[in-house]
Design a protein around this motif. Structure first.
Motif, PDB file in Angstrom:
ATOM      1  N   GLU A  92      -4.330   4.560 -16.922  1.00 17.83           N
ATOM      2  CA  GLU A  92      -3.336   6.375 -16.987  1.00 17.83           C
ATOM      3  C   GLU A  92      -1.834   5.504 -16.527  1.00 17.83           C
ATOM      4  O   GLU A  92      -1.572   4.275 -16.538  1.00 17.83           O
ATOM      5  CB  GLU A  92      -2.988   7.007 -15.802  1.00 17.83           C
ATOM      6  N   THR A  93      -1.105   5.999 -16.489  1.00 18.27           N
ATOM      7  CA  THR A  93       0.756   5.728 -16.052  1.00 18.27           C
ATOM      8  C   THR A  93       1.652   6.086 -15.207  1.00 18.27           C
ATOM      9  O   THR A  93       1.162   7.853 -14.960  1.00 18.27           O
ATOM     10  CB  THR A  93       1.528   5.732 -17.848  1.00 18.27           C
ATOM     11  N   MET A  94       2.267   5.558 -14.566  1.00 15.20           N
ATOM     12  CA  MET A  94       3.275   7.101 -13.686  1.00 15.20           C
ATOM     13  C   MET A  94       3.961   5.623 -13.756  1.00 15.20           C
ATOM     14  O   MET A  94       4.179   4.325 -13.359  1.00 15.20           O
ATOM     15  CB  MET A  94       2.440   7.220 -12.552  1.00 15.20           C
ATOM     16  N   PRO A  95       4.853   6.180 -12.429  1.00  8.34           N
ATOM     17  CA  PRO A  95       6.199   5.351 -12.180  1.00  8.34           C
ATOM     18  C   PRO A  95       5.825   4.401 -11.137  1.00  8.34           C
ATOM     19  O   PRO A  95       4.492   4.394 -10.292  1.00  8.34           O
ATOM     20  CB  PRO A  95       7.308   6.879 -11.285  1.00  8.34           C
ATOM     21  N   PRO A  96       6.062   2.702 -11.159  1.00  3.13           N
ATOM     22  CA  PRO A  96       5.643   2.227 -10.576  1.00  3.13           C
ATOM     23  C   PRO A  96       5.445   2.708  -8.680  1.00  3.13           C
ATOM     24  O   PRO A  96       4.204   2.034  -7.876  1.00  3.13           O
ATOM     25  CB  PRO A  96       6.355   1.031 -10.781  1.00  3.13           C
ATOM     26  N   ASP A  97       6.544   2.829  -8.067  1.00  3.93           N
ATOM     27  CA  ASP A  97       6.398   3.188  -6.820  1.00  3.93           C
ATOM     28  C   ASP A  97       5.423   3.910  -6.465  1.00  3.93           C
ATOM     29  O   ASP A  97       4.694   3.869  -5.159  1.00  3.93           O
ATOM     30  CB  ASP A  97       7.519   3.928  -6.302  1.00  3.93           C
ATOM     31  N   LEU A  98       5.116   4.711  -7.170  1.00  9.89           N
ATOM     32  CA  LEU A  98       3.526   5.533  -7.158  1.00  9.89           C
ATOM     33  C   LEU A  98       2.969   4.769  -7.502  1.00  9.89           C
ATOM     34  O   LEU A  98       1.305   5.079  -6.590  1.00  9.89           O
ATOM     35  CB  LEU A  98       4.000   7.061  -7.392  1.00  9.89           C
ATOM     36  N   ALA A  99       2.740   3.815  -8.563  1.00 11.46           N
ATOM     37  CA  ALA A  99       1.595   3.260  -9.002  1.00 11.46           C
ATOM     38  C   ALA A  99       1.139   2.289  -7.646  1.00 11.46           C
ATOM     39  O   ALA A  99       0.084   2.016  -6.971  1.00 11.46           O
ATOM     40  CB  ALA A  99       1.759   2.625 -10.090  1.00 11.46           C
ATOM     41  N   PHE A 100       1.873   1.605  -6.831  1.00 14.79           N
ATOM     42  CA  PHE A 100       2.125   0.600  -6.050  1.00 14.79           C
ATOM     43  C   PHE A 100       1.342   1.184  -4.764  1.00 14.79           C
ATOM     44  O   PHE A 100       0.586   0.682  -4.175  1.00 14.79           O
ATOM     45  CB  PHE A 100       3.632  -0.464  -5.867  1.00 14.79           C
ATOM     46  N   ALA A 101       1.594   2.037  -4.534  1.00 14.07           N
ATOM     47  CA  ALA A 101       0.851   2.875  -3.509  1.00 14.07           C
ATOM     48  C   ALA A 101      -0.159   3.951  -3.509  1.00 14.07           C
ATOM     49  O   ALA A 101      -1.116   3.834  -2.577  1.00 14.07           O
ATOM     50  CB  ALA A 101       1.532   4.545  -3.036  1.00 14.07           C
ATOM     51  N   ARG A 102      -0.365   3.802  -4.642  1.00 12.34           N
ATOM     52  CA  ARG A 102      -2.614   4.087  -5.166  1.00 12.34           C
ATOM     53  C   ARG A 102      -2.969   2.585  -4.400  1.00 12.34           C
ATOM     54  O   ARG A 102      -4.394   2.809  -4.770  1.00 12.34           O
ATOM     55  CB  ARG A 102      -2.024   4.796  -6.154  1.00 12.34           C
ATOM     56  N   LEU A 103      -2.026   2.031  -5.508  1.00 12.06           N
ATOM     57  CA  LEU A 103      -3.137   0.124  -4.876  1.00 12.06           C
ATOM     58  C   LEU A 103      -3.012   0.310  -3.358  1.00 12.06           C
ATOM     59  O   LEU A 103      -4.850  -0.588  -2.973  1.00 12.06           O
ATOM     60  CB  LEU A 103      -2.620  -0.547  -5.789  1.00 12.06           C
ATOM     61  N   ARG A 104      -2.571   0.898  -2.890  1.00 16.70           N
ATOM     62  CA  ARG A 104      -2.470  -0.040  -1.091  1.00 16.70           C
ATOM     63  C   ARG A 104      -3.622   0.884  -0.610  1.00 16.70           C
ATOM     64  O   ARG A 104      -4.222   0.237   0.379  1.00 16.70           O
ATOM     65  CB  ARG A 104      -1.089  -0.014  -1.093  1.00 16.70           C
ATOM     66  N   ARG A 105      -3.842   2.361  -1.410  1.00 13.27           N
ATOM     67  CA  ARG A 105      -4.510   3.397  -0.948  1.00 13.27           C
ATOM     68  C   ARG A 105      -6.511   2.990  -1.853  1.00 13.27           C
ATOM     69  O   ARG A 105      -6.953   3.727  -1.596  1.00 13.27           O
ATOM     70  CB  ARG A 105      -4.187   4.825  -0.776  1.00 13.27           C
ATOM     71  N   ILE A 118       8.590  -7.531  -9.854  1.00 12.90           N
ATOM     72  CA  ILE A 118       7.910  -8.791  -8.608  1.00 12.90           C
ATOM     73  C   ILE A 118       9.123  -8.534  -7.415  1.00 12.90           C
ATOM     74  O   ILE A 118       9.574  -8.553  -6.071  1.00 12.90           O
ATOM     75  CB  ILE A 118       7.517  -9.385  -8.621  1.00 12.90           C
ATOM     76  N   THR A 119      10.533  -8.671  -7.115  1.00 17.18           N
ATOM     77  CA  THR A 119      11.891  -8.749  -7.196  1.00 17.18           C
ATOM     78  C   THR A 119      11.642  -7.800  -6.275  1.00 17.18           C
ATOM     79  O   THR A 119      12.588  -7.938  -4.904  1.00 17.18           O
ATOM     80  CB  THR A 119      12.559  -9.482  -7.717  1.00 17.18           C
ATOM     81  N   THR A 120      11.268  -6.586  -6.309  1.00 13.58           N
ATOM     82  CA  THR A 120      11.248  -5.233  -5.680  1.00 13.58           C
ATOM     83  C   THR A 120      10.413  -4.812  -4.967  1.00 13.58           C
ATOM     84  O   THR A 120      10.913  -3.736  -4.156  1.00 13.58           O
ATOM     85  CB  THR A 120      11.811  -4.039  -7.012  1.00 13.58           C
ATOM     86  N   LEU A 121       9.367  -5.515  -4.587  1.00 15.69           N
ATOM     87  CA  LEU A 121       8.898  -5.575  -3.718  1.00 15.69           C
ATOM     88  C   LEU A 121       9.142  -5.580  -2.219  1.00 15.69           C
ATOM     89  O   LEU A 121       8.933  -7.300  -2.166  1.00 15.69           O
ATOM     90  CB  LEU A 121       6.906  -6.376  -4.517  1.00 15.69           C
ATOM     91  N   PRO A 122       9.353  -5.180  -1.163  1.00 14.59           N
ATOM     92  CA  PRO A 122       9.009  -5.210  -0.361  1.00 14.59           C
ATOM     93  C   PRO A 122       7.925  -6.208   0.467  1.00 14.59           C
ATOM     94  O   PRO A 122       8.435  -7.059   1.649  1.00 14.59           O
ATOM     95  CB  PRO A 122       9.421  -4.707   0.997  1.00 14.59           C
ATOM     96  N   ASP A 123       6.868  -6.155   0.108  1.00 11.46           N
ATOM     97  CA  ASP A 123       5.298  -6.609   0.820  1.00 11.46           C
ATOM     98  C   ASP A 123       4.873  -7.769  -0.362  1.00 11.46           C
ATOM     99  O   ASP A 123       3.439  -7.237  -0.606  1.00 11.46           O
ATOM    100  CB  ASP A 123       4.918  -5.297   0.963  1.00 11.46           C
ATOM    101  N   GLN A 124       5.432  -8.501  -1.313  1.00  7.12           N
ATOM    102  CA  GLN A 124       5.088  -9.101  -2.112  1.00  7.12           C
ATOM    103  C   GLN A 124       3.759  -9.933  -1.700  1.00  7.12           C
ATOM    104  O   GLN A 124       2.201  -9.493  -2.387  1.00  7.12           O
ATOM    105  CB  GLN A 124       6.214  -9.640  -2.398  1.00  7.12           C
ATOM    106  N   GLN A 125       3.684 -10.374  -0.433  1.00  5.58           N
ATOM    107  CA  GLN A 125       2.298 -10.745  -0.121  1.00  5.58           C
ATOM    108  C   GLN A 125       1.170  -9.680  -0.420  1.00  5.58           C
ATOM    109  O   GLN A 125      -0.063 -10.629   0.125  1.00  5.58           O
ATOM    110  CB  GLN A 125       2.775 -11.389   1.657  1.00  5.58           C
ATOM    111  N   SER A 126       1.316  -9.033   0.239  1.00  2.32           N
ATOM    112  CA  SER A 126       0.098  -7.830   0.256  1.00  2.32           C
ATOM    113  C   SER A 126      -1.194  -7.844  -1.618  1.00  2.32           C
ATOM    114  O   SER A 126      -1.791  -7.997  -1.073  1.00  2.32           O
ATOM    115  CB  SER A 126       0.308  -6.176   0.135  1.00  2.32           C
ATOM    116  N   PHE A 127      -0.062  -8.901  -2.341  1.00  2.00           N
ATOM    117  CA  PHE A 127      -0.876  -8.407  -3.634  1.00  2.00           C
ATOM    118  C   PHE A 127      -0.923  -9.436  -4.023  1.00  2.00           C
ATOM    119  O   PHE A 127      -0.285 -10.585  -4.002  1.00  2.00           O
ATOM    120  CB  PHE A 127       0.431  -7.883  -4.683  1.00  2.00           C
ATOM    121  N   ARG A 128      -2.003  -9.805  -5.048  1.00  2.00           N
ATOM    122  CA  ARG A 128      -2.015 -11.052  -5.956  1.00  2.00           C
ATOM    123  C   ARG A 128      -1.609 -10.842  -7.152  1.00  2.00           C
ATOM    124  O   ARG A 128      -2.284  -9.194  -8.135  1.00  2.00           O
ATOM    125  CB  ARG A 128      -3.600 -10.681  -6.304  1.00  2.00           C
ATOM    126  N   ILE A 129      -0.408 -11.799  -7.706  1.00  2.00           N
ATOM    127  CA  ILE A 129       0.232 -11.153  -8.798  1.00  2.00           C
ATOM    128  C   ILE A 129      -0.094 -13.005  -9.495  1.00  2.00           C
ATOM    129  O   ILE A 129       0.547 -13.548  -9.275  1.00  2.00           O
ATOM    130  CB  ILE A 129       1.878 -10.946  -8.264  1.00  2.00           C
TER     131      ILE A 129
END
Length: 265
Positions: A92-105, A118-129
């Motif tokens: 599915e698709t959605m705005p990135p901020d909502l998508a990252f919130a769902r990934l965190r959960r 990538i440069t807009t993420l405040p917690d880049q270390q939380s993700f495998r990119i």
């Protein structure tokens, strides 16, 4: 009560108090607050495990930008299905901020978005990119478009109307400020439509110019009679797509194979 007993058992299992209890007030401790913050994630993950166990099949859940779904997923999913016909996929698709919130959960396992995010993420270390796609953008317009009679400089091309798939605020925030200001003064883009095919149709049927990933354009019969120009604007953007997962979650081989197939397309 049953609820009190369940909470006491949970506290014993965790080895810490979750609530401060007095005769009048019950309030969460710091540990209780921390557990509450993880509660949605734990419930979502438990729900997915329960569904997978009940169905007996693997279910991959992913969220991607609309351009990725249209340009990069179809061939990859077709190839994946031939290898793993038993695996279910929800995309599915959605705005990135909502998508990252769902990934965190842990409601999804994989995100596929433009690498500029990538440069807009405040917690880049939380993700495998992992960047998995790096392709040119090209401008697409009719062969009789007046822009072709200009010097085709960025300034000249910005005098015409554009239809762009995407260009959301997060993407714009990664563009150099001087260039973004130039786009703003030119009221760029005239149309912002989250569909590559729709933008291509607008370019084919009118005086709009569109900007699309080159492999997508080359594969479209509708583009055969159109003019395709190298990336003409000054921001130097490319169709670069990264796969995002949680850094603390081991990646299973089936998901890794899906990512590899998307990169290969």
């Amino acid at each position: 009560s049953a609820l009190t007993k369940s909470l006491q058992q949970l506290e014993q299992e965790l080895g810490t108090d979750l609530f401060d209890r007095t005769t009048r007030v019950v309030s969460p401790t710091e540990a209780g607050h921390r557990l509450a913050l993880r509660g949605e994630e734990l419930l979502a993950f438990a729900g997915q495990v329960s569904e997978d166990v009940a169905s007996g099949t693997r279910h991959i859940r992913l969220i991607a930008g609309p351009a990725v779904i249209e340009a990069s997923l179809p061939a990859a999913l077709g190839a994946f299905h031939k290898i793993h016909p038993e695996v279910r996929i929800s995309a599915e698709t959605m705005p990135p901020d909502l998508a990252f919130a769902r990934l965190r959960r842990r409601e999804v396992e994989l995100l596929l978005y433009h690498s500029n995010l990538i440069t807009t993420l405040p917690d880049q270390q939380s993700f495998r990119i992992n960047q998995i796609i790096d392709e040119h953008y090209v401008a697409v317009l009719r062969a009789d478009h007046p822009a072709l009679r200009s010097d085709r400089s960025p300034e000249a091309l910005l005098n015409h109307r554009w239809a762009i798939p995407g260009y959301d605020p997060l993407y714009r925030s990664a563009i150099p400020a001087a260039i973004e200001e130039r786009f703003r003064r030119a009221s760029f883009p005239h149309y912002r439509i989250l569909s590559l095919s729709a933008c291509l149709s607008l370019a084919a049927g009118g005086d709009l110019i569109t900007l699309l990933p080159e492999p997508f354009v080359r594969a479209q019969p509708a583009a055969r009679d159109l003019v395709i120009l190298p990336m003409p604007l000054a921001d130097g953007a490319r169709y670069t797509i990264s796969a995002f997962g949680l850094a603390n979650v081991p990646q299973d081989p089936i998901l890794a194979e899906l990512i590899r197939l998307i990169a290969a397309q």
